[in-house]
Scaffold this active site. Structure first.
Site, PDB file in Angstrom:
ATOM      1  N   ARG A 224       0.849  -1.189   0.000  1.00  0.00           N
ATOM      2  CA  ARG A 224       0.000   0.000   0.000  1.00  0.00           C
ATOM      3  C   ARG A 224       0.892   1.248   0.000  1.00  0.00           C
ATOM      4  O   ARG A 224       1.950   1.267   0.633  1.00  0.00           O
ATOM      5  CB  ARG A 224      -0.900   0.031   1.246  1.00  0.00           C
ATOM      6  CG  ARG A 224      -2.032  -0.969   1.218  1.00  0.00           C
ATOM      7  CD  ARG A 224      -3.104  -0.639   0.172  1.00  0.00           C
ATOM      8  NE  ARG A 224      -4.207  -1.571   0.206  1.00  0.00           N
ATOM      9  CZ  ARG A 224      -4.349  -2.612  -0.628  1.00  0.00           C
ATOM     10  NH1 ARG A 224      -3.446  -2.832  -1.571  1.00  0.00           N
ATOM     11  NH2 ARG A 224      -5.406  -3.394  -0.547  1.00  0.00           N
ATOM     12  N   HIS A 272      -0.994   0.188  -9.688  1.00  0.00           N
ATOM     13  CA  HIS A 272      -1.668  -0.736  -8.767  1.00  0.00           C
ATOM     14  C   HIS A 272      -2.206  -1.962  -9.523  1.00  0.00           C
ATOM     15  O   HIS A 272      -3.410  -2.267  -9.463  1.00  0.00           O
ATOM     16  CB  HIS A 272      -2.799  -0.017  -8.012  1.00  0.00           C
ATOM     17  CG  HIS A 272      -3.204  -0.700  -6.737  1.00  0.00           C
ATOM     18  ND1 HIS A 272      -3.573  -0.017  -5.607  1.00  0.00           N
ATOM     19  CD2 HIS A 272      -3.314  -2.021  -6.416  1.00  0.00           C
ATOM     20  CE1 HIS A 272      -3.893  -0.893  -4.652  1.00  0.00           C
ATOM     21  NE2 HIS A 272      -3.734  -2.110  -5.131  1.00  0.00           N
TER      22      HIS A 272
HETATM   23  P1  NAP Z   1      -1.752 -11.871   4.592  1.00  0.00           P
HETATM   24  O1  NAP Z   1      -1.902 -13.253   4.039  1.00  0.00           O
HETATM   25  O2  NAP Z   1      -2.707 -11.391   5.601  1.00  0.00           O
HETATM   26  O3  NAP Z   1      -0.255 -11.763   5.175  1.00  0.00           O
HETATM   27  C1  NAP Z   1       0.159 -10.659   5.887  1.00  0.00           C
HETATM   28  C2  NAP Z   1       1.562 -10.922   6.396  1.00  0.00           C
HETATM   29  O4  NAP Z   1       2.057  -9.718   7.015  1.00  0.00           O
HETATM   30  C3  NAP Z   1       1.616 -12.022   7.457  1.00  0.00           C
HETATM   31  O5  NAP Z   1       2.751 -12.815   7.274  1.00  0.00           O
HETATM   32  C4  NAP Z   1       1.718 -11.228   8.766  1.00  0.00           C
HETATM   33  O6  NAP Z   1       2.410 -11.908   9.808  1.00  0.00           O
HETATM   34  C5  NAP Z   1       2.537 -10.038   8.323  1.00  0.00           C
HETATM   35  N1  NAP Z   1       2.347  -8.900   9.222  1.00  0.00           N
HETATM   36  C6  NAP Z   1       1.212  -8.230   9.501  1.00  0.00           C
HETATM   37  N2  NAP Z   1       1.436  -7.256  10.411  1.00  0.00           N
HETATM   38  C7  NAP Z   1       2.755  -7.323  10.706  1.00  0.00           C
HETATM   39  C8  NAP Z   1       3.577  -6.610  11.581  1.00  0.00           C
HETATM   40  N3  NAP Z   1       3.109  -5.611  12.352  1.00  0.00           N
HETATM   41  N4  NAP Z   1       4.883  -6.958  11.654  1.00  0.00           N
HETATM   42  C9  NAP Z   1       5.382  -7.977  10.913  1.00  0.00           C
HETATM   43  N5  NAP Z   1       4.629  -8.700  10.042  1.00  0.00           N
HETATM   44  C10 NAP Z   1       3.332  -8.377   9.963  1.00  0.00           C
HETATM   45  O7  NAP Z   1      -1.764 -10.803   3.424  1.00  0.00           O
HETATM   46  P2  NAP Z   1      -1.551 -11.059   1.849  1.00  0.00           P
HETATM   47  O8  NAP Z   1      -2.766 -11.679   1.276  1.00  0.00           O
HETATM   48  O9  NAP Z   1      -0.245 -11.714   1.656  1.00  0.00           O
HETATM   49  O10 NAP Z   1      -1.500  -9.549   1.312  1.00  0.00           O
HETATM   50  C11 NAP Z   1      -0.617  -8.578   1.843  1.00  0.00           C
HETATM   51  C12 NAP Z   1      -1.003  -7.204   1.355  1.00  0.00           C
HETATM   52  O11 NAP Z   1      -0.652  -7.063  -0.016  1.00  0.00           O
HETATM   53  C13 NAP Z   1      -2.491  -6.896   1.363  1.00  0.00           C
HETATM   54  O12 NAP Z   1      -2.926  -6.542   2.664  1.00  0.00           O
HETATM   55  C14 NAP Z   1      -2.587  -5.749   0.378  1.00  0.00           C
HETATM   56  O13 NAP Z   1      -2.407  -4.527   1.057  1.00  0.00           O
HETATM   57  C15 NAP Z   1      -1.415  -5.984  -0.558  1.00  0.00           C
HETATM   58  N6  NAP Z   1      -1.855  -6.341  -1.915  1.00  0.00           N
HETATM   59  C16 NAP Z   1      -1.513  -5.539  -2.950  1.00  0.00           C
HETATM   60  C17 NAP Z   1      -1.904  -5.870  -4.232  1.00  0.00           C
HETATM   61  C18 NAP Z   1      -1.537  -5.021  -5.413  1.00  0.00           C
HETATM   62  O14 NAP Z   1      -2.040  -5.241  -6.506  1.00  0.00           O
HETATM   63  N7  NAP Z   1      -0.654  -4.069  -5.261  1.00  0.00           N
HETATM   64  C19 NAP Z   1      -2.658  -7.038  -4.469  1.00  0.00           C
HETATM   65  C20 NAP Z   1      -2.983  -7.822  -3.381  1.00  0.00           C
HETATM   66  C21 NAP Z   1      -2.587  -7.476  -2.095  1.00  0.00           C
HETATM   67  P3  NAP Z   1       1.823 -13.256  10.457  1.00  0.00           P
HETATM   68  O15 NAP Z   1       1.897 -14.297   9.354  1.00  0.00           O
HETATM   69  O16 NAP Z   1       2.758 -13.564  11.555  1.00  0.00           O
HETATM   70  O17 NAP Z   1       0.423 -12.952  10.883  1.00  0.00           O
HETATM   71  C1  GLV Z   2      -5.160  -5.166  -4.050  1.00  0.00           C
HETATM   72  O1  GLV Z   2      -4.558  -4.185  -3.796  1.00  0.00           O
HETATM   73  C2  GLV Z   2      -5.648  -6.100  -3.094  1.00  0.00           C
HETATM   74  O2  GLV Z   2      -5.640  -5.792  -1.875  1.00  0.00           O
HETATM   75  O3  GLV Z   2      -6.068  -7.192  -3.507  1.00  0.00           O
END
Ligand code: NAP
Ligand code: GLV
Length: 309
Positions: A224, A272
Site C-alpha cells: 500500500r 496498482h
Molecule cells: P496476509 O496473508 O494477511 O499476510 C500478511 C503478512 O504480514 C503475514 O505474514 C503477517 O504476519 C505479516 N504482518 C502483519 N502485520 C505485521 C507486523 N506488524 N509486523 C510484521 N509482520 C506483519 O496478506 P496477503 O494476502 O499476503 O496480502 C498482503 C497485502 O498485499 C495486502 O494486505 C494488500 O495490502 C497488498 N496487496 C496488494 C496488491 C496489489 O495489486 N498491489 C494485491 C494484493 C494485495 P503473520 O503471518 O505472523 O500474521
Molecule cells: C489489491 O490491492 C488487493 O488488496 O487485492
C-alpha cells in the site's frame, strides 16, 4: 436476499457477468442503484463511500474485492458485528509473484539502464548482478509473501522473510517481530513490502528503515502507498543510499500528474496492477460465502478486525 457491488472506482461488468454465469438466479444490485436496502446481505466492496454500509441493516458480510481490507476497516462508521472477508485465491499470489520476480530480475539485469541506453543509441554491456549474490528480504509472509519467497528461492536468490510470527518455508530465513526487524533489514539488497496496511505497519518504509538497509538497496512496494513515507524515500534516493524503486501503490491513486515520482529516473511506476482480482478465479469464492450465509455455515477467509488483517 441480495448481493451488492459497492466499488465506485472499479469496472464492475466483468465481475457481474461472472457471478451471473455461475448463478443466473442471483439478485445482484450495483451501488448506487440499491433497490430495497433491507435485501442486502453481502456487500462486495472496494473503496466504498465511508458510512454507506450503515444503511444495510441485514448485512451479514462485507467482502473485500481484494486481498487487503484496509479500505474497509478505515471506515469509522463500519456496521458493528458484521464479518469482513478478503480474497484468498491462488491467482493472487500467482500474479504477485510474477510481478516481484520481474521487478527483481529487471533490477539485477539492469533493464532500466539498457532502456535508457537505447534512447541514447549507446552500446554498453554491463556485468549483471548474480541472483546468488543478492538477498531479497520480504516484509509480510502471508499468502503473497510466502509464495514470492518460495519462487525467488527457486531462482537462486538468498531470501528472507519478516512477519509477526515465525515461519518455516524451505530455503527462506525467517525473522519475526519488531525485535528482529533491524537484523532482517541489514541484509536486504532488495526490500519487498507485502504487508497489510494496519496501525502497526503504516509508514514502516521510513528513514529509520532505510538507514538499516545496505547502501544501494532497491525497494519494491507492492502493498500500500501508505506504507511509504514519501519524503524519507526521496531523501534516501537523493543521497544514493537507495539505488531505486519499483512502486505499484501510492498514497494518492491515481498518482497526481505533478507528483515528483513520475519524473524520477530511478523510480519505476505501475498503476496498482501487481496482483489484480481475476473475475473468473475469484467470483466463485464470493458466491461460496453468499451461499454460506443462506445455509448458516461459517464464512471463509474472515479477517481479524482488531488485528487489521
Ligand atoms: P496476509 O496473508 O494477511 O499476510 C500478511 C503478512 O504480514 C503475514 O505474514 C503477517 O504476519 C505479516 N504482518 C502483519 N502485520 C505485521 C507486523 N506488524 N509486523 C510484521 N509482520 C506483519 O496478506 P496477503 O494476502 O499476503 O496480502 C498482503 C497485502 O498485499 C495486502 O494486505 C494488500 O495490502 C497488498 N496487496 C496488494 C496488491 C496489489 O495489486 N498491489 C494485491 C494484493 C494485495 P503473520 O503471518 O505472523 O500474521
Ligand atoms: C489489491 O490491492 C488487493 O488488496 O487485492
Amino acid at each position: 436476499m441480495a448481493l451488492l457491488f459497492i466499488a465506485p472506482d472499479l469496472e464492475i461488468p466483468p465481475y457481474v457477468d461472472q457471478l451471473q454465469a455461475l448463478d443466473p438466479e442471483l439478485d445482484i444490485r450495483i451501488w448506487p442503484e440499491i433497490g430495497d436496502a433491507d435485501d442486502i446481505e453481502l456487500a462486495l466492496t472496494w473503496n466504498h463511500p465511508l458510512g454507506e454500509l450503515r444503511n444495510f441493516k441485514n448485512l451479514k458480510c462485507i467482502a473485500s474485492f481484494g486481498a487487503g481490507v484496509d479500505h474497509i476497516l478505515r471506515d469509522p462508521n463500519l456496521p458493528q458485528g458484521v464479518q469482513v472477508t478478503r480474497v484468498v485465491q491462488s491467482s493472487m499470489p500467482q500474479f504477485m509473484s510474477e510481478f516481484v520476480i520481474l521487478s527483481a530480475l529487471n533490477y539485477c539485469r539492469q533493464f532500466d539502464i539498457y532502456k535508457n541506453d537505447k534512447v541514447k543509441k549507446r552500446w554498453k554491456p554491463r556485468i549483471p548482478l548474480l541472483a546468488r549474490d543478492i538477498c531479497i528480504s520480504i516484509m509480510g509472509m502471508g499468502q503473497l509473501g510466502a509464495d514470492a519467497a518460495t519462487k525467488l528461492v527457486q531462482l537462486g536468490f538468498t531470501v528472507s522473510g519478516w512477519s509477526r510470527t515465525p515461519k518455516t518455508i524451505p530455503g527462506v530465513l525467517s525473522f519475526a517481530g519488531d525485535d528482529a526487524l533491524a537484523d532482517f533489514l541489514s541484509q536486504a539488497n532488495i526490500l519487498i513490502c507485502l504487508l497489510p496496511l494496519t496501525s502497526a505497519t503504516k509508514g514502516i518504509l521510513n528513514r529509520n528503515t532505510f538507514e538499516k538497509l545496505p547502501p544501494g538497496a532497491y525497494l519494491i512496494n507492492v502493498a500500500r502507498g501508505e506504507h511509504l513515507v514519501e519524503k524519507d524515500f526521496l531523501d534516501a534516493l537523493e543521497c544514493g543510499h537507495l539505488s531505486g524503486a519499483c512502486l505499484d501503490v501510492f498514497n494518492i491513486e491515481p498518482l497526481p500528474e505533478d507528483h515528483p515520482f513520475w519524473d524520477h529516473p530511478n523510480i519505476m511506476i505501475t498503476p496498482h496492477i501487481s496482483s489484480l482480482t481475476d473475475p473468473k478465479a475469484v467470483m466463485p469464492q464470493i458466491l461460496d460465502n453468499y451461499h454460506r450465509i443462506i445455509s448458516g455455515k461459517p464464512l471463509l477467509h474472515v479477517v481479524d478486525i482488531e488485528r487489521g488483517y
